[in-house]
Design a protein around this motif. Structure first.
Motif, PDB file in Angstrom:
ATOM      1  N   LEU A 137      -3.153 -17.275 -72.801  1.00  0.00           N
ATOM      2  CA  LEU A 137      -2.987 -15.910 -72.320  1.00  0.00           C
ATOM      3  C   LEU A 137      -4.342 -15.361 -71.899  1.00  0.00           C
ATOM      4  O   LEU A 137      -5.373 -15.975 -72.123  1.00  0.00           O
ATOM      5  CB  LEU A 137      -2.422 -15.014 -73.423  1.00  0.00           C
ATOM      6  N   ASN A 138      -4.323 -14.225 -71.238  1.00  0.00           N
ATOM      7  CA  ASN A 138      -5.564 -13.540 -70.868  1.00  0.00           C
ATOM      8  C   ASN A 138      -5.535 -12.153 -71.487  1.00  0.00           C
ATOM      9  O   ASN A 138      -4.896 -11.241 -70.978  1.00  0.00           O
ATOM     10  CB  ASN A 138      -5.697 -13.459 -69.347  1.00  0.00           C
ATOM     11  N   GLN A 139      -6.205 -12.035 -72.600  1.00  0.00           N
ATOM     12  CA  GLN A 139      -6.186 -10.787 -73.358  1.00  0.00           C
ATOM     13  C   GLN A 139      -7.339  -9.867 -72.988  1.00  0.00           C
ATOM     14  O   GLN A 139      -7.214  -8.651 -73.055  1.00  0.00           O
ATOM     15  CB  GLN A 139      -6.247 -11.123 -74.860  1.00  0.00           C
ATOM     16  N   TYR A 140      -8.490 -10.453 -72.580  1.00  0.00           N
ATOM     17  CA  TYR A 140      -9.692  -9.665 -72.342  1.00  0.00           C
ATOM     18  C   TYR A 140     -10.011  -9.591 -70.846  1.00  0.00           C
ATOM     19  O   TYR A 140      -9.899 -10.578 -70.126  1.00  0.00           O
ATOM     20  CB  TYR A 140     -10.886 -10.278 -73.082  1.00  0.00           C
ATOM     21  N   LYS A 141     -10.457  -8.423 -70.415  1.00  0.00           N
ATOM     22  CA  LYS A 141     -10.808  -8.223 -69.009  1.00  0.00           C
ATOM     23  C   LYS A 141     -12.252  -8.609 -68.714  1.00  0.00           C
ATOM     24  O   LYS A 141     -12.625  -8.799 -67.564  1.00  0.00           O
ATOM     25  CB  LYS A 141     -10.581  -6.757 -68.631  1.00  0.00           C
ATOM     26  N   GLY A 142     -13.070  -8.666 -69.747  1.00  0.00           N
ATOM     27  CA  GLY A 142     -14.474  -8.998 -69.557  1.00  0.00           C
ATOM     28  C   GLY A 142     -15.226  -8.884 -70.866  1.00  0.00           C
ATOM     29  O   GLY A 142     -14.636  -8.669 -71.934  1.00  0.00           O
ATOM     30  N   THR A 143     -16.546  -9.009 -70.788  1.00  0.00           N
ATOM     31  CA  THR A 143     -17.384  -9.017 -71.988  1.00  0.00           C
ATOM     32  C   THR A 143     -17.269  -7.715 -72.776  1.00  0.00           C
ATOM     33  O   THR A 143     -17.061  -7.723 -73.989  1.00  0.00           O
ATOM     34  CB  THR A 143     -18.858  -9.262 -71.605  1.00  0.00           C
TER      35      THR A 143
END
Length: 278
Positions: free
Chosen positions: A218-224
């Protein structure tokens, strides 16, 4: 263990993590993702140490008119920063593949999260080459450098806390009158530098590990920044200390061996050069 503690769920402390990995995956679970870093560590380390040394010599020549002059603290700091920046270009893809392979059997349970077609807990990648090829196909070249900002924020201060303490500690424990430190002094100084460096690096290492593990199912984070905020909101400040003990414990012997091998290799090559060209 470091990756599981930082980016995984349900592992608890280090001892519980060891038992969980062993129960679920036997001894092979401790060696997941090892082949790619093992194949590239020689190139990576030679580039980092080479960039650091050559930058130091360049600055000594520029500032003091002698490349062999003892570097100042400023010279070492600048050389460490340059080495940290260059290391990201080589290290990010290697770290990404390692973490994806280590985390692809990590169960993930979270409500209202749209997962990829692959079921959580089942293998996604057949090996390092398949992993790299799959990432490029699905995410492009940018996907290969996922987590590069976090790695930059980790490695720049990390290498400053690596090379500078090493030089200072070597100088401190070398007896007066000695031209260079003995092998034991190098080993101890290298180990201390490794432990200090990983202690400094661990907060951003947590963020980097989570960003790079994020794309397995999955992709939970948009960036740092989003990763840092979500991690803090969900688990508090203690989340940034995950894996600290493992990092510092492994940092001592690995860095001690690295610096000892580097210094002894340099001495051997200089000796051969002197014998060849008296």
């Amino acid at each position: 263990l470091q990756t599981r503690l930082q980016a995984g769920q349900g592992y608890g402390n280090t001892f519980k993590c060891v038992l969980t990995v062993y129960r679920n995956e036997s001894l092979t679970g401790f060696f997941k993702g090892m082949s790619f870093p093992l194949a590239s560590i020689g190139i990576y380390s030679s580039v980092v140490f080479g960039v650091f040394s050559n930058t130091q010599r360049f600055l000594s020549q520029l500032r003091h008119g002698d490349a062999a002059a003892a570097p100042s603290l400023t010279d070492m700091t600048v050389a460490s920063i340059v080495a940290g920046v260059i290391s990201v270009g080589i290290g990010t893809p290697v770290e990404l593949v390692k973490i994806r392979l280590q985390m692809q059997t990590q169960p993930y349970n979270k409500a209202n999260v749209k997962l990829n077609s692959t079921a959580p807990g089942s293998p996604v990648y057949r090996g390092p080459i398949h992993c790299l090829r799959t990432i490029i196909q699905k995410e492009g070249i940018a996907g290969v450098y996922r987590g590069n900002v976090a790695m930059l924020l980790r490695d720049v201060p990390g290498y400053c806390a690596y090379f500078i303490p090493y030089a200072m500690f070597c100088d401190w424990i070398t007896p007066d009158g000695s031209i260079s430190p003995n092998p034991f002094s190098i080993w101890v100084a290298g180990g201390v530098a490794g432990a200090v460096s990983w202690a400094v690096c661990t907060p951003m290492d947590v963020v980097k590990s989570r960003l790079q593990a994020d794309g397995v199912y999955l992709n939970q984070y948009k960036g740092t920044l989003d990763c840092m905020l979500q991690s803090y909101q969900n688990e508090g400040l203690k989340v940034f200390c995950r894996g600290l003990m493992v990092n510092t414990l492994r940092g001592f012997p690995s860095s001690a061996a690295m610096f000892l091998g580097y210094e002894l290799s340099l001495k051997a090559m200089k000796r051969c050069q002197t014998e060849t060209n008296p």
